[in-house]
Scaffold this motif. Structure first.
Motif, short mmCIF file in Angstrom:
data_model
loop_
_atom_site.label_atom_id
_atom_site.label_comp_id
_atom_site.label_asym_id
_atom_site.label_seq_id
_atom_site.Cartn_x
_atom_site.Cartn_y
_atom_site.Cartn_z
N CYS A 261 39.56 22.62 -34.12
CA CYS A 261 39.90 23.99 -33.69
C CYS A 261 41.11 24.04 -32.75
N GLY A 262 41.78 22.92 -32.52
CA GLY A 262 42.99 22.96 -31.70
C GLY A 262 42.74 22.87 -30.21
N ASN A 263 41.48 22.69 -29.78
CA ASN A 263 41.20 22.60 -28.35
C ASN A 263 40.15 21.52 -28.11
N ARG A 264 40.41 20.65 -27.14
CA ARG A 264 39.50 19.51 -26.94
C ARG A 264 38.13 19.94 -26.43
N SER B 48 47.06 16.75 -32.82
CA SER B 48 46.61 17.29 -34.11
C SER B 48 47.36 18.59 -34.43
N ALA B 49 47.44 18.87 -35.72
CA ALA B 49 48.26 19.98 -36.21
C ALA B 49 47.87 21.31 -35.60
N LEU B 50 46.57 21.48 -35.35
CA LEU B 50 46.12 22.79 -34.88
C LEU B 50 46.28 22.99 -33.37
N PHE B 51 46.67 21.93 -32.66
CA PHE B 51 46.82 22.05 -31.21
C PHE B 51 47.71 23.24 -30.89
N ARG B 52 47.25 24.05 -29.90
CA ARG B 52 48.01 25.26 -29.59
C ARG B 52 48.92 25.01 -28.40
N GLN C 65 39.28 18.86 -31.23
CA GLN C 65 40.63 19.43 -31.27
C GLN C 65 41.16 19.49 -32.70
N PHE C 66 40.85 18.45 -33.48
CA PHE C 66 41.26 18.42 -34.88
C PHE C 66 40.66 19.63 -35.62
N GLU D 132 40.61 17.27 -17.66
CA GLU D 132 41.87 16.83 -18.27
C GLU D 132 42.75 16.11 -17.26
N PRO E 83 42.26 24.47 -21.33
CA PRO E 83 42.84 23.84 -20.16
C PRO E 83 44.19 23.21 -20.50
#
Ligand code: SF4
Lengths: 506, 251
Positions: A284-287, B25-29, A281-282, B142, B234
């Motif tokens: 690309c923003g997705n786990r 994290s900063a990039l989380f959408r 996620q760090f 999740e 998700p």
């Protein structure tokens, strides 16, 4: 006089001109396919039908592991006469593919003893067959009883139906019926003709393998569109794929502990998995790495911040994972439940055409990273972990050892990456695909061999798209592994394979 | 014994203390913000590029119930559309998931439209049954994570249970495949009333990328009242947790 019988194609390389693929008479096709599959170093990666102009064309792709090539056979049938002699009695690994062709197009395979539905797709030949009417195998007996489980299970997992025939506590037979997750993916690849839609779709084939499937898709597009990507990007993709492998293997170790009520192992591994997916996620923003892999370039090029974070987490998580697995796999209460349970013999695995981890834990070297290398694995030698015993313990240990390997691989790849020139290209969505071509793309996901195949029409549109998840081969392996086991051991057997429902159902 | 102590020591404390304010994290959408001065032409460009028709071609608003959070619109117009890492994006009203240009407001629940019995009966304990109906296993994982050692949603008496008979509600993932439509109905009917319905993930809310596939049967959604929509592709565990806490009125 020598007529060409087949085409050779390499993974992740130039596509084939459709016209060049020889179409064989069925007798020849039958003999050739059988002769090829007699050899242990070859297995069927996909065998499927494509409808065109009133005819049905069958393509059979066989991986030749020793020569790093895929061999392609074709046959064409007239739709008025859909009867063929089944290959399955001579070559069991084809059973599932013949079933799929039967279900989709109504081809009768004479001599196939198990011509049952695979997934009840919406566009199946016979709409009157519905998922509730699945023809389960049964045995008449005073002593035996049946246990039905699913489609909705006790935990938060995907749906599927398991029907056991038991003698007391002992499982004599298990039949697995799937199809509940069918979403019509292969057709959507054609009807949703925008490039980005296809990327999103590929990430949703099996969300636990988003990176594996989206990489297979991007590779396929790149080979049809003639796009080359930089070595740096290839390395980044391999790192992403190994991160996905790490996360799932650690999570599976947790789940296996959970199933034998070993809470410490469960909880510690659960937390460790979190650190890995949070690192993805760090990046690309997705786990789950959705959005990370795109054809032709990347929206999230690797950078030094991400590299440092990966190295920091791998150091810490790696150490803690080995500490806890050292403990888990020394406990008699755990070993007693795993050892010698749910065995898939080497012979069974070979005859089913098992792939990935399932094959490797039954003593067979099948790892696309090594045998049909793609991306940077072409220049980097992977050391597949091969175990012999084929039981739950082997599948558990395989995960531990593959985590070891993946940590090493990522470290080494990062070092190489640092030497490479980065070009930071953006994804390519306005690609032109070569018309009338056939391309194949394979990736070793954490479960095993993922394969995407596309055929283009004369104006370069995708005319047919085939997806094969490794689970397609391996579900039957689970059914065999639980024979003669206690029914209470089913959950750990099932976890140890951890197969995909949606990957099978598409 | 020594090994156990070593493992425990390395494990340390993993749980998230404040589930309301956990930084991601900063990039989380998460929730998008669309600039108020986005032009007609720009709207046209991004609504055309969006893979799931989540951007309204006229107003330029983004429907998080359709959005698959690919961020492609933001890559096209980085000055006009950005994705914040605000994960508190669940609501009990479908329209609240539609973010209008110029709006920086957090997504909220409409208190007046929460059925009265929900808080009265379930505030101190809520047992849920999960059904995956064509889900791709990422939303499912999740949801499992909401109960793990990090998020530990069980601390509020909120848990997933094995039997619908023990449940107070259902959490649906996936676009609802035709082959799962009946099992979903049966499971829902087996839950005693009063009961709640939560749609978890974009696929469940709108069909997501599968919208329009002939292999779906979404009549269940049309026929029943939905109590909570949890967007994401998700969904993030924190989105689910905060949404349920808001629904139940847990502070
Ligand atoms: S992030 Fe959402 S709104 Fe933007 S393009 Fe992707 S799906 Fe559409």
């Amino acid at each position: 006089m020598d007529q060409k019988l087949y085409m050779e194609i390499k993974n992740n390389s130039l596509p084939l001109d459709l016209k060049e693929i020889p179409v064989l008479k069925y007798e020849v096709f039958y003999d050739q396919v059988l002769a090829f599959l007699k050899d242990e170093g070859k297995h069927c990666i996909a065998y499927y039908g494509v409808e065109s102009a009133g005819n049905l064309k069958l393509y059979c792709c066989i991986a030749d592991d020793n020569n790093n090539i895929v061999v392609l056979f074709a046959h064409e049938l007239n739709k008025d006469h859909l009867v063929l002699k089944s290959l399955t009695p001579e070559c069991v690994q084809l059973h599932i593919f013949e079933r799929e062709i039967h279900e989709n197009f109504g081809v009768e395979f004479e001599g196939h003893t198990w011509l049952k539905p695979v997934r009840y797709p919406y566009n199946r030949k016979n709409r009157s067959e519905i998922i509730n009417s699945y023809p389960f195998y049964n045995i008449e007996s005073e002593e035996l009883h049946e246990v039905g489980v699913g489609p909705v299970h006790a935990g938060i997992i995907e749906p599927g139906h398991f029907r056991f025939i038991c003698n007391g506590e002992k499982v004599l037979h298990l039949e697995i019926q799937l199809g509940y997750q069918h979403r019509g993916i292969e057709e959507l690849f054609i009807t949703k003709c925008n490039a980005l839609q296809r990327c999103i779709l590929s990430e949703s084939i099996a969300g636990d393998t988003s990176i594996g499937h989206s990489l297979a898709h991007s590779q396929l597009i790149e080979s049809l569109a003639g796009i080359q990507v930089s070595e740096a990007l290839q390395i980044e993709r391999c790192i992403a794929l190994e991160m996905e492998r790490l996360a799932i293997h650690i999570g599976d170790t947790s789940a296996l502990c959970g199933d034998v009520a070993y809470q410490l192992g469960q909880v510690v591994c659960e937390a460790l998995r979190t650190t890995i997916i949070n690192t993805t996620q760090f990046w690309c923003g997705n786990r789950f790495g959705k959005g990370l892999i795109r054809p032709g370039g990347s929206n999230y090029p690797l950078n030094n911040d991400v590299v440092n974070e990966i190295l920091r987490v791998l150091d810490d998580t790696g150490r803690r994972f080995f500490e806890v697995t050292d403990l888990i796999y020394s406990l008699p209460s755990v070993l007693g439940r795993f050892d010698d349970i749910g065995i898939l013999t080497r012979q069974q695995a070979l005859s089913l055409g098992a792939v990935g981890m399932t094959a490797r834990t039954s003593g067979i070297l099948r790892d696309i990273r090594k045998t049909h290398p793609f991306q940077y694995y072409k220049n980097y030698l992977v050391r597949p972990v091969i175990l012999e015993t084929g039981d739950v313990l082997a599948r558990g240990m395989e995960r531990v050892l593959e985590v070891h390997e993946s940590v090493k691989i990522i470290h080494e790849l990062i070092e190489i990456w640092q030497q490479k020139i980065k070009d930071f290209r953006k994804p390519v969505y306005d690609y032109n695909l070569k018309p009338d071509n056939f391309a194949i793309s394979m990736v070793e996901g954490w479960r095993g061999e993922i394969c995407h195949i596309a055929i283009t029409d004369n104006s370069g549109n995708i005319a047919h798209y085939k997806v094969k998840d490794p689970s397609m081969h391996n579900w039957m392996a689970l059914a065999l592994a639980v024979r003669n086991q206690e029914i209470s051991d089913f959950p750990i057997c099932n976890k140890s394979f951890n197969l995909s429902y949606c990957g099978n159902d598409l | 014994m020594f090994k156990e102590i070593k493992v425990l020591k390395s494990h340390g404390i993993q749980y998230v203390k404040n589930l309301r304010m956990q930084p991601v994290s900063a990039l989380f959408r998460g929730r998008p913000v669309i600039s108020g001065d986005i032009t007609k032409d720009e709207i046209k460009t991004v609504s055309f590029a969006c893979p799931v028709m989540a951007i309204d071609g006229k107003s330029g608003s983004i429907d998080m119930g359709r959005c698959v959070f690919c961020k492609e619109c933001s890559f096209l117009l980085p000055d006009k559309i950005r994705f914040t890492n605000d994960y508190r994006i669940s609501s009990n009203v479908r329209e609240a998931l539609i973010i209008k240009p110029g709006s920086e407001n957090p997504v909220q629940l409409d208190e007046n439209r929460i059925r009265k019995e929900i808080r009265r009966l379930f505030k101190s304990a809520l047992k849920l049954r999960q059904v995956s109906a064509g889900g791709d296993n990422s939303c499912e994982m999740e949801l499992v994570a909401t109960g793990n050692v990090n998020f530990d949603f069980g601390r509020y008496g909120i848990e997933f249970v094995a039997s619908p008979r023990h449940a107070d509600g259902i959490v649906i993932t996936g676009p609802i495949s035709e082959n799962m439509a009946e099992p979903l109905d049966i499971t829902y009917n087996a839950i005693p009333s009063p009961k709640i319905i939560i749609l978890a993930g974009t696929d469940a809310i709108s069909g997501g990328i599968f919208d329009g596939s002939p292999a779906l049967d979404r009549r269940f959604i049309e026929q029943n009242h939905i109590d909570l929509f949890v967007p994401g592709n998700p969904l993030n565990p924190l989105t689910f947790i905060n949404g349920v806490m808001d629904l139940l009125g847990i502070k």
